[in-house]
Scaffold this motif. Structure first.
Motif, PDB file in Angstrom:
ATOM      1  N   PRO A  95       0.800  -1.220   0.000  1.00  0.00           N
ATOM      2  CA  PRO A  95       0.000   0.000   0.000  1.00  0.00           C
ATOM      3  C   PRO A  95       0.839   1.280   0.000  1.00  0.00           C
ATOM      4  O   PRO A  95       0.283   2.360  -0.039  1.00  0.00           O
ATOM      5  N   ASP A  96       2.204   1.143   0.023  1.00  0.00           N
ATOM      6  CA  ASP A  96       3.030   2.354   0.137  1.00  0.00           C
ATOM      7  C   ASP A  96       2.802   3.312  -1.021  1.00  0.00           C
ATOM      8  O   ASP A  96       2.726   4.531  -0.828  1.00  0.00           O
ATOM      9  N   GLU A  97       2.712   2.753  -2.224  1.00  0.00           N
ATOM     10  CA  GLU A  97       2.557   3.617  -3.403  1.00  0.00           C
ATOM     11  C   GLU A  97       1.271   4.453  -3.278  1.00  0.00           C
ATOM     12  O   GLU A  97       1.299   5.673  -3.459  1.00  0.00           O
ATOM     13  N   GLY A  98       0.158   3.814  -2.917  1.00  0.00           N
ATOM     14  CA  GLY A  98      -1.101   4.555  -2.761  1.00  0.00           C
ATOM     15  C   GLY A  98      -1.039   5.537  -1.599  1.00  0.00           C
ATOM     16  O   GLY A  98      -1.572   6.655  -1.676  1.00  0.00           O
ATOM     17  N   ASN A  99      -0.355   5.119  -0.515  1.00  0.00           N
ATOM     18  CA  ASN A  99      -0.243   6.001   0.650  1.00  0.00           C
ATOM     19  C   ASN A  99       0.622   7.219   0.338  1.00  0.00           C
ATOM     20  O   ASN A  99       0.317   8.338   0.770  1.00  0.00           O
ATOM     21  N   MET A 100       1.697   7.008  -0.443  1.00  0.00           N
ATOM     22  CA  MET A 100       2.540   8.154  -0.830  1.00  0.00           C
ATOM     23  C   MET A 100       1.720   9.127  -1.684  1.00  0.00           C
ATOM     24  O   MET A 100       1.819  10.346  -1.515  1.00  0.00           O
ATOM     25  N   PHE A 101       0.909   8.563  -2.554  1.00  0.00           N
ATOM     26  CA  PHE A 101       0.080   9.414  -3.416  1.00  0.00           C
ATOM     27  C   PHE A 101      -0.866  10.249  -2.540  1.00  0.00           C
ATOM     28  O   PHE A 101      -0.968  11.466  -2.687  1.00  0.00           O
ATOM     29  N   LEU A 102      -1.532   9.575  -1.593  1.00  0.00           N
ATOM     30  CA  LEU A 102      -2.494  10.279  -0.733  1.00  0.00           C
ATOM     31  C   LEU A 102      -1.799  11.346   0.120  1.00  0.00           C
ATOM     32  O   LEU A 102      -2.275  12.486   0.211  1.00  0.00           O
ATOM     33  N   LEU A 103      -0.674  10.979   0.721  1.00  0.00           N
ATOM     34  CA  LEU A 103       0.043  11.945   1.572  1.00  0.00           C
ATOM     35  C   LEU A 103       0.531  13.138   0.745  1.00  0.00           C
ATOM     36  O   LEU A 103       0.514  14.276   1.218  1.00  0.00           O
ATOM     37  N   SER A 104       0.924  12.882  -0.495  1.00  0.00           N
ATOM     38  CA  SER A 104       1.400  14.001  -1.327  1.00  0.00           C
ATOM     39  C   SER A 104       0.261  14.946  -1.677  1.00  0.00           C
ATOM     40  O   SER A 104       0.474  16.125  -1.932  1.00  0.00           O
ATOM     41  N   GLY A 122      12.209   5.173   0.660  1.00  0.00           N
ATOM     42  CA  GLY A 122      12.181   3.708   0.732  1.00  0.00           C
ATOM     43  C   GLY A 122      12.798   3.183   2.013  1.00  0.00           C
ATOM     44  O   GLY A 122      13.199   2.027   2.097  1.00  0.00           O
ATOM     45  N   ARG A 123      12.857   4.044   3.054  1.00  0.00           N
ATOM     46  CA  ARG A 123      13.475   3.621   4.317  1.00  0.00           C
ATOM     47  C   ARG A 123      12.481   2.922   5.226  1.00  0.00           C
ATOM     48  O   ARG A 123      12.861   2.203   6.143  1.00  0.00           O
ATOM     49  N   VAL A 124      11.174   3.198   5.023  1.00  0.00           N
ATOM     50  CA  VAL A 124      10.139   2.616   5.890  1.00  0.00           C
ATOM     51  C   VAL A 124       8.987   2.114   5.027  1.00  0.00           C
ATOM     52  O   VAL A 124       8.918   2.410   3.842  1.00  0.00           O
ATOM     53  N   ARG A 125       8.090   1.375   5.676  1.00  0.00           N
ATOM     54  CA  ARG A 125       6.861   0.927   5.003  1.00  0.00           C
ATOM     55  C   ARG A 125       5.652   1.440   5.769  1.00  0.00           C
ATOM     56  O   ARG A 125       5.759   1.887   6.909  1.00  0.00           O
ATOM     57  N   SER A 126       4.485   1.371   5.113  1.00  0.00           N
ATOM     58  CA  SER A 126       3.266   1.925   5.713  1.00  0.00           C
ATOM     59  C   SER A 126       2.112   0.932   5.550  1.00  0.00           C
ATOM     60  O   SER A 126       2.258  -0.090   4.873  1.00  0.00           O
ATOM     61  N   THR A 127       0.984   1.260   6.170  1.00  0.00           N
ATOM     62  CA  THR A 127      -0.212   0.423   6.016  1.00  0.00           C
ATOM     63  C   THR A 127      -1.448   1.313   5.947  1.00  0.00           C
ATOM     64  O   THR A 127      -1.412   2.456   6.437  1.00  0.00           O
ATOM     65  N   PHE A 128      -2.494   0.794   5.330  1.00  0.00           N
ATOM     66  CA  PHE A 128      -3.750   1.542   5.191  1.00  0.00           C
ATOM     67  C   PHE A 128      -4.848   0.700   5.836  1.00  0.00           C
ATOM     68  O   PHE A 128      -5.122  -0.421   5.394  1.00  0.00           O
ATOM     69  N   MET A 129      -5.485   1.237   6.896  1.00  0.00           N
ATOM     70  CA  MET A 129      -6.373   0.415   7.711  1.00  0.00           C
ATOM     71  C   MET A 129      -7.819   0.876   7.619  1.00  0.00           C
ATOM     72  O   MET A 129      -8.254   1.753   8.360  1.00  0.00           O
ATOM     73  N   MET A 130      -8.531   0.257   6.673  1.00  0.00           N
ATOM     74  CA  MET A 130      -9.950   0.575   6.550  1.00  0.00           C
ATOM     75  C   MET A 130     -10.802  -0.651   6.890  1.00  0.00           C
ATOM     76  O   MET A 130     -11.725  -0.575   7.687  1.00  0.00           O
TER      77      MET A 130
END
Ligand SMILES: Cc1cc2nc3c(=O)[nH]c(=O)nc-3n(C[C@H](O)[C@H](O)[C@H](O)COP(=O)(O)OP(=O)(O)OC[C@H]3O[C@@H](n4cnc5c(N)ncnc54)[C@H](O)[C@@H]3O)c2cc1C
Length: 392
Positions: A95-104, A122-130
């Motif tokens: 989900p990092d790609e989508g999360n980066m898009f949203l945060l940007s 690319g130092r960390v990873r993220s998650t999207f919790m719906m």
């Protein structure tokens, strides 16, 4: 080389570099034992990312933090997807790609510095919790059934609930948590690991390309300052829409790359393997399967490019991304299935990535909106359109 027209020279050149990197450097890692059923391990991710960094292909769809056009992104993500390990290695995976898009698009400058920048590097990873557990009748296909609640307490928020299928949660450094706030929903940014968020289990799933798996977790009295709110209170569903259309399409792009590779492998099998005195490909049944694949790969590519063009024109592309997601995910499933069939017993073994691609695209027909939900919302659109036409 994959075909590409009407994209920028920058997009073409990045796409070509990513394709070379994935083919030469990442494909040899496909048999690495650190690739487990819950996705590649943390050290495998770190090792392949170090190689991507050295090769200058880290986060290639956002050079210098600026997002490429969606048309160019299609070229880059298809190239990354040629190996199921490619998107994670070059940092264009869900989900990092989508999360980066949203945060940007939505995060404040402070939130971008704190959460987006490390993701871009690319130092960390993220998650999207719906999504929430079906057994408790939480949010799934219908996000409005959200049961996780955020309640104001002075200058802070307190969040309680349970989440599931939070891709990448195990090992992620930041979560975007969707919670009900009054009538609407709000997104919150949470530093991980957090003592108020506990992973209950990481279920075994069909797919295995995403690091951190798809855990189920409990959120208990998670206390957050108001700075943790992403964007504005009550706009969570709107932001989910901003994220979802491009995110759906980028899944199509990556899995199109994977199916392109599966077709290459199945085609090689069909020209090397003999049966009944001739190459398999010379048997009409096999030749037709590969020809049908070629047709559906091209149709998928064109649908993705069409929807990417609509997004580039500034539209949310809600309907177009539903059309593309359904058509492409269903086509890719048929393509992967035909690749397995072409390869006989070898197709069901883990000797090639064809078996994995088949499993991955099966799951893709469900996440980011199951096929039936997209068709249902398209039918609602057709109904509105038709009734309006009849009324004039
Ligand atoms: C591999 C994977 C990764 C995921 N990653 C994430 C993630 O990172 N973050 C996150 O929040 N969620 C994630 N999800 C969850 C995913 O978004 C949900 O599974 C999806 O929204 C469906 O919800 P559900 O599983 O509760 O299915 P349900 O809502 O129970 O639906 C079951 C089935 O009912 C049918 N259905 C439902 N509504 C309709 C309708 N209106 N018309 C016709 N048929 C309908 C569909 O066939 C659907 O498949 C992931 C799921 C998977 C499998």
């Amino acid at each position: 080389m994959m075909s590409h027209d009407s994209v920028s020279t920058q997009g073409q050149s990045i796409g070509a570099r990513v394709e070379r990197f994935v083919r030469d450097t990442i494909i040899p890692f496909e048999r690495d034992p650190r690739w487990t059923s819950h996705g590649p391990s943390l050290d495998l991710v770190a090792e392949t990312r170090a190689l991507a960094r050295n090769a200058g292909v880290m986060t290639p769809h956002m050079p210098a933090g600026q997002h490429l056009s969606h048309r160019d992104t299609a070229l880059v993500l298809r190239a990354a997807g040629l190996s199921p390990l490619g998107p994670v290695a070059v940092n264009v995976a869900a989900p990092d790609e989508g999360n980066m898009f949203l945060l940007s698009k939505v995060a404040s400058p402070e939130q971008q510095a704190r959460f987006l920048q490390p993701l871009l590097e690319g130092r960390v990873r993220s998650t999207f919790m719906m999504t929430e557990p079906a057994a408790e009748n939480g949010a799934g296909s219908d996000p409005s059934m959200l049961m996780t609640v955020a309640e104001p307490d002075g200058d802070q928020w307190i969040i309680n609930g349970r989440k599931c299928f939070s891709t990448g949660l195990d090992g992620a450094s930041v979560a975007i948590v969707m919670a009900k706030t009054g009538v609407g929903a709000t997104m919150f940014l949470v530093d991980l690991p957090h003592p108020a968020m506990c992973i209950e289990r990481v279920p075994h799933t069909l797919d295995s390309s995403m690091p951190g798996g798809h855990p189920t977790s409990r959120i208990e009295n998670l206390r957050l300052d108001r700075e943790a709110v992403l964007g504005e209170v009550g706009k969570g569903f709107k932001y989910a829409q901003v994220r979802l259309s491009p995110a759906r399409l980028t899944h199509c792009m990556r899995w199109l790359g994977a199916c392109t590779r599966a077709q290459e492998i199945a085609s090689e099998y069909a020209v090397k393997r003999q049966a009944f005195g001739r190459m398999l490909i010379d048997h009409e049944g096999v030749g037709y399967m590969l020809a049908d694949n070629r047709i559906e790969l091209k149709q998928s590519e064109l649908l993705i490019d069409w929807c990417a063009g609509v997004l580039d024109a500034g539209s949310l592309a809600t309907m177009e991304s539903s059309i593309a997601k359904v058509a492409v995910s269903e086509a890719l499933f048929r393509i992967a299935d035909r690749c397995v069939q072409t390869m006989g017993g070898t197709g069901v073994t883990r000797d090639t990535i064809v078996e994995q691609v088949f499993r991955e695209v099966r799951a893709f027909r469900i996440y980011d909106g199951p096929t039936e939900v997209h068709k249902w919302s398209l039918a609602k659109h057709i109904k509105r359109e038709t009734l309006a036409r009849l009324a004039t």
